[in-house]
Design an enzyme around this catalytic site. Structure first.
Site: not given
Ligand code: PBG
Length: 337
Positions: A202, A212, A226, A242, A257, A283, A322
């Site tokens: 990720k 968010r 992050k 990983e 992701k 998203s 989505y």
């Molecule tokens: C939280 C999480 C996130 C997403 C899924 N779980 C956001 C992040 O790590 O800030 C992102 C999903 C998306 O953008 O559709 N741990």
């Protein structure tokens, strides 16, 4: 490859593209309804369906509203949902303690879905960001997101979600060693068949921006950074480390992701490890496609289906998208094939 000395004109590659039936016969990948996981936002209250500004036509559903939505979608082939809670800011704290309340929004939602639709799969994030007042995925100690302290909370969060009936736990925080911690605590507590689908690779990605807003974690610290736990987008070998560590710690499946900008990672991961790999069309990818379609720059239907087949071609077994409700409805209308 043996046939790589094919030459023109004995070979004309266009021959197999000349008609619909030939294109279908020679298609190397297929996207089906069974490849879709619907990520869905939930919120407290009754009869609520609040639209998320940066994600047109995506809503936060109260549990009852989600159930009526599922009523329709399960009938047309929905297989699995991934639940993401939107928590009021007043209920968040430094340590994300609501994550450990067995009666929290996610746990109530899991139970309700299992009662009404026992056959569909439920996936839940194991991470603290929906619950922390600072919006980070872990707890903060000495100004850092503390790895080991976070894991001890994640182990408990995993257990209460498994106990509520969650089928697949998806650790999404990128702490080191969390898969091992969660697997051990599941084994010790009798959840031998609860699966772990790890967000193994990720990336610290700006494509998560609209998510968010959806869970309202972006207003807390701005801009939230992050990078001390999510991966550097420049890295690919590190992603294989990983994935490899998560597998050895007990992950059953892995997630890469974001999705489209990271197809190379999906492909590499599938080729190296031959395990179930899932793409997350996040998203920001959703919002980009919707915005371009709204401007008339791209055809919505075509872009969605092309992006989904690309995930399959790259090697993913399934896709978090989505667009899932839209795709199920469209596939239902379309003549098979
Ligand atoms: C939280 C999480 C996130 C997403 C899924 N779980 C956001 C992040 O790590 O800030 C992102 C999903 C998306 O953008 O559709 N741990």
């Amino acid at each position: 490859m043996k046939n790589m000395n094919r030459t023109f004109p004995s070979t004309r590659l266009r021959r197999t593209r000349m008609s619909n039936f030939l294109r279908k016969l020679t298609s190397e990948t297929l996207f089906t309804k069974n490849d879709l996981i619907w990520p869905v936002f939930i919120t407290e209250g009754k009869n609520k369906r609040d639209e998320i500004k940066s994600m047109p036509l995506i809503y936060r559903y109260s549990i009852d509203k989600l159930i009526s939505e599922l009523d329709v979608l399960v009938k047309i082939g929905l297989q699995a949902v991934a639940l993401f809670p939107h928590i009021e800011n007043s209920k968040k704290d430094q340590d994300g303690s609501l994550a450990l309340d067995p009666d929290n929004l996610v746990c109530r939602c899991i139970k309700e879905i299992k009662k009404k639709f026992p056959e569909i799969g439920i996936i839940c994030d194991v991470a603290l960001d929906p619950y922390t007042s600072h919006g980070h995925d872990g707890i903060i100690y000495n100004d850092q997101v503390s790895n080991d302290q976070t894991i001890s909370i994640l182990k408990k969060q995993a257990l209460i979600q498994a106990d509520a009936g969650c089928d697949i736990l998806a650790p999404s925080d990128m702490m080191d060693g969390r898969v091992l911690g969660i697997r051990n605590s599941l084994e010790k507590n009798g959840f031998k068949n609860t699966l772990i689908m790890s967000y193994s690779a990720k990336y610290a990605s700006c494509f998560f921006g609209p998510f968010r807003e959806a869970i309202q974690s972006e207003k807390l610290i701005k801009p939230i950074n992050k990078k001390s736990y999510q991966m550097n987008p420049a890295n690919s070998n590190e992603a294989m480390h990983e994935v490899s560590m998560d597998i050895s710690e007990g992950a059953d499946m892995v997630i890469i992701k974001p999705g489209l900008p990271y197809l190379d990672i999906i492909s590499k991961c599938k080729n190296e490890f031959k395990i179930p790999v899932f793409a997350y069309q996040v998203s920001g990818e959703y919002s980009m496609i919707m915005a371009a379609a709204k401007m008339g720059f791209l055809n919505l239907d075509d872009v969605i289906f092309e992006s989904l087949i690309c995930f399959k071609r790259a090697g993913s077994d399934g896709v978090f998208s989505y667009f899932t409700p839209y795709v199920l409805e469209e596939m239902n209308k379309k003549v098979p094939g």
